[in-house]
Design a protein around this motif. Structure first.
Motif, PDB file in Angstrom:
ATOM      1  N   ARG A 160       1.653   5.008   9.453  1.00  0.00           N
ATOM      2  CA  ARG A 160       1.647   6.030   8.906  1.00  0.00           C
ATOM      3  C   ARG A 160       1.401   5.538   7.304  1.00  0.00           C
ATOM      4  O   ARG A 160       3.087   6.331   6.890  1.00  0.00           O
ATOM      5  N   ARG A 161       0.690   5.754   6.746  1.00  0.00           N
ATOM      6  CA  ARG A 161       0.896   5.796   4.804  1.00  0.00           C
ATOM      7  C   ARG A 161       0.722   6.384   4.118  1.00  0.00           C
ATOM      8  O   ARG A 161      -0.225   7.365   4.100  1.00  0.00           O
ATOM      9  N   ILE A 162       1.371   6.886   3.053  1.00  0.00           N
ATOM     10  CA  ILE A 162       1.426   7.273   1.616  1.00  0.00           C
ATOM     11  C   ILE A 162       1.419   6.810   0.700  1.00  0.00           C
ATOM     12  O   ILE A 162       2.850   5.799   0.234  1.00  0.00           O
ATOM     13  N   PRO A 170      -4.169   5.499   8.023  1.00  0.00           N
ATOM     14  CA  PRO A 170      -3.455   4.634   8.324  1.00  0.00           C
ATOM     15  C   PRO A 170      -3.499   2.479   8.426  1.00  0.00           C
ATOM     16  O   PRO A 170      -4.096   2.591   8.376  1.00  0.00           O
ATOM     17  N   HIS A 171      -2.194   2.144   8.612  1.00  0.00           N
ATOM     18  CA  HIS A 171      -2.401   0.511   7.965  1.00  0.00           C
ATOM     19  C   HIS A 171      -2.971   0.366   9.335  1.00  0.00           C
ATOM     20  O   HIS A 171      -2.304   0.115  10.388  1.00  0.00           O
ATOM     21  N   ALA A 172      -4.406  -0.702   9.352  1.00  0.00           N
ATOM     22  CA  ALA A 172      -5.085  -0.404  10.294  1.00  0.00           C
ATOM     23  C   ALA A 172      -5.210  -2.214  10.606  1.00  0.00           C
ATOM     24  O   ALA A 172      -6.489  -3.055  11.013  1.00  0.00           O
ATOM     25  N   LEU A 174      -2.239  -6.662  10.031  1.00  0.00           N
ATOM     26  CA  LEU A 174      -0.950  -7.057  10.883  1.00  0.00           C
ATOM     27  C   LEU A 174      -0.704  -7.336   9.408  1.00  0.00           C
ATOM     28  O   LEU A 174      -1.855  -8.656   8.612  1.00  0.00           O
ATOM     29  N   ASP A 175      -0.017  -7.262   8.204  1.00  0.00           N
ATOM     30  CA  ASP A 175       0.398  -8.174   7.472  1.00  0.00           C
ATOM     31  C   ASP A 175       1.088  -9.304   7.425  1.00  0.00           C
ATOM     32  O   ASP A 175       2.631  -9.091   8.408  1.00  0.00           O
ATOM     33  N   VAL A 176       0.989 -10.395   6.711  1.00  0.00           N
ATOM     34  CA  VAL A 176       1.789 -11.599   6.951  1.00  0.00           C
ATOM     35  C   VAL A 176       2.023 -12.030   5.629  1.00  0.00           C
ATOM     36  O   VAL A 176       1.678 -11.839   4.888  1.00  0.00           O
ATOM     37  N   PRO A 249       0.956 -10.346  -2.765  1.00  0.00           N
ATOM     38  CA  PRO A 249       0.237 -11.217  -2.878  1.00  0.00           C
ATOM     39  C   PRO A 249       0.681 -10.780  -0.888  1.00  0.00           C
ATOM     40  O   PRO A 249       2.315 -10.931  -0.689  1.00  0.00           O
ATOM     41  N   HIS A 250      -0.131 -10.958  -0.131  1.00  0.00           N
ATOM     42  CA  HIS A 250       0.213 -10.896   1.514  1.00  0.00           C
ATOM     43  C   HIS A 250      -1.126 -11.358   2.016  1.00  0.00           C
ATOM     44  O   HIS A 250      -2.409 -11.106   1.731  1.00  0.00           O
ATOM     45  N   LEU A 251      -1.209 -11.405   3.038  1.00  0.00           N
ATOM     46  CA  LEU A 251      -2.575 -12.043   4.294  1.00  0.00           C
ATOM     47  C   LEU A 251      -2.642 -10.217   5.204  1.00  0.00           C
ATOM     48  O   LEU A 251      -1.174 -10.024   5.816  1.00  0.00           O
ATOM     49  N   HIS A 252      -3.265  -9.667   4.887  1.00  0.00           N
ATOM     50  CA  HIS A 252      -3.952  -8.446   5.787  1.00  0.00           C
ATOM     51  C   HIS A 252      -5.094  -9.001   6.800  1.00  0.00           C
ATOM     52  O   HIS A 252      -6.277  -9.205   6.592  1.00  0.00           O
ATOM     53  N   TRP A 253      -4.389  -8.783   8.063  1.00  0.00           N
ATOM     54  CA  TRP A 253      -5.135  -9.292   8.660  1.00  0.00           C
ATOM     55  C   TRP A 253      -5.781  -8.335   9.758  1.00  0.00           C
ATOM     56  O   TRP A 253      -4.901  -7.669  10.508  1.00  0.00           O
TER      57      TRP A 253
HETATM   58 ZN   LIG Z   1      -2.419  -4.724   5.573  1.00  0.00          ZN
END
Ligand SMILES: [Zn+2]
Length: 271
Positions: A160-162, A170-172, A174-176, A249-253
């Motif tokens: 749940r993001r602020i 919300p974070h929909a 997965l971050d790598v 930097p990151h991947l949002h999958w």
């Molecule tokens: Zn993400």
């Protein structure tokens, strides 16, 4: 000897028909894996309202794979199953799952409180992405995914993001955690549904794996594929970056089933 050969052939056909189903997780943001009966019957179809649901064959049975929306309240959920001329209702008992809260600070304030002329762009982009996520093509999808980037998992699905003290969606995905330039690969075979530069998501590639199973790769620094192109599992789609609404930097999958974002970790092979 004959028996051994027969047993081997049976084992091989059994392995060939197994598709490694996602993990059954009947929670908001999870996937319900619903046994629809022996595969000798006519191929059933399933629907959630107007939205078709993926039906795959595994170990001699048909299974519906239903993505449960994150805002679903605990209790019974209904889908319709059509087999030949019969229609049946299947109940899914959705359990509670409390996702943790995450507070983030975004330096580019415009990505949290957009400029007056940004909403038009955001709305235009939402229309495009909604059409991609709703799309339902015929072939059954491969559901045994490889992690699309080599690195530790950072932000998990459902947080749940602020952002800068303001509650947002919300974070929909997965971050790598990987640096700019690292390769992003296809987790399974698919067709490139769209490549674009989006306000929040930055440079993004969408893959269509079939029957409403769609995946997306966001914040890329570079894209190496074009819409309409067929990709194989392991093929490079582009490179990790920090475009769009990011802290670095990151991947949002993202993994989408029946127009619903679900937890990508449910599709990763487990040892
Ligand atoms: Zn993400």
């Amino acid at each position: 000897m004959k028996i051994t050969r027969f047993a081997l052939a049976l084992l091989l056909s059994y392995a060939a028909s197994a598709v490694a189903l996602p993990k059954h997780a009947p929670v908001p943001g999870g996937v319900a894996v619903i046994d629809l009966g022996p595969a000798s019957q006519t191929t059933p179809t399933a629907r959630w309202g107007e939205q078709p649901i993926a039906v795959v064959r595994d170990k001699g049975h048909w299974f519906a794979l239903f993505g449960i929306p994150l805002d679903t309240l605990p209790g019974d959920f209904e889908i319709s199953v059509f087999s030949g001329l019969t229609v049946a209702t299947r109940q899914i008992s959705v359990h509670i799952r409390n996702y943790p809260e995450q507070r983030l600070t975004i330096k580019d304030k415009r990505k949290v409180e957009p400029n007056p002329d940004d909403p038009a762009r955001i709305e235009r982009e939402q229309k495009i992405t909604e059409a991609i996520k709703r799309h339902f093509s015929g072939p059954p999808p491969a559901t045994d995914f490889a992690l699309p980037a080599k690195g530790p998992l950072s932000s998990r699905f459902g947080l749940r993001r602020i952002f800068n003290g303001l509650p947002r969606n919300p974070h929909a995905g997965l971050d790598v955690a990987v640096g700019t330039g690292a390769p992003v690969i296809a987790p399974a075979d698919g067709i490139v549904a769209n490549v674009g530069d989006y306000f929040f998501n930055g440079n993004t590639v969408f893959l269509d794996h079939g029957q409403g199973l769609i995946t997306a790769y966001m914040h890329l620094s570079r894209t190496d594929v074009r819409a309409g192109q067929t990709v194989k599992k392991g093929e490079t789609l582009g490179a990790v970056g920090a475009t769009g609404r990011v802290t670095g930097p990151h991947l949002h999958w993202a993994v989408i089933l029946n127009n619903t974002p679900v937890d990508p970790e449910l599709f990763l092979s487990r040892p």
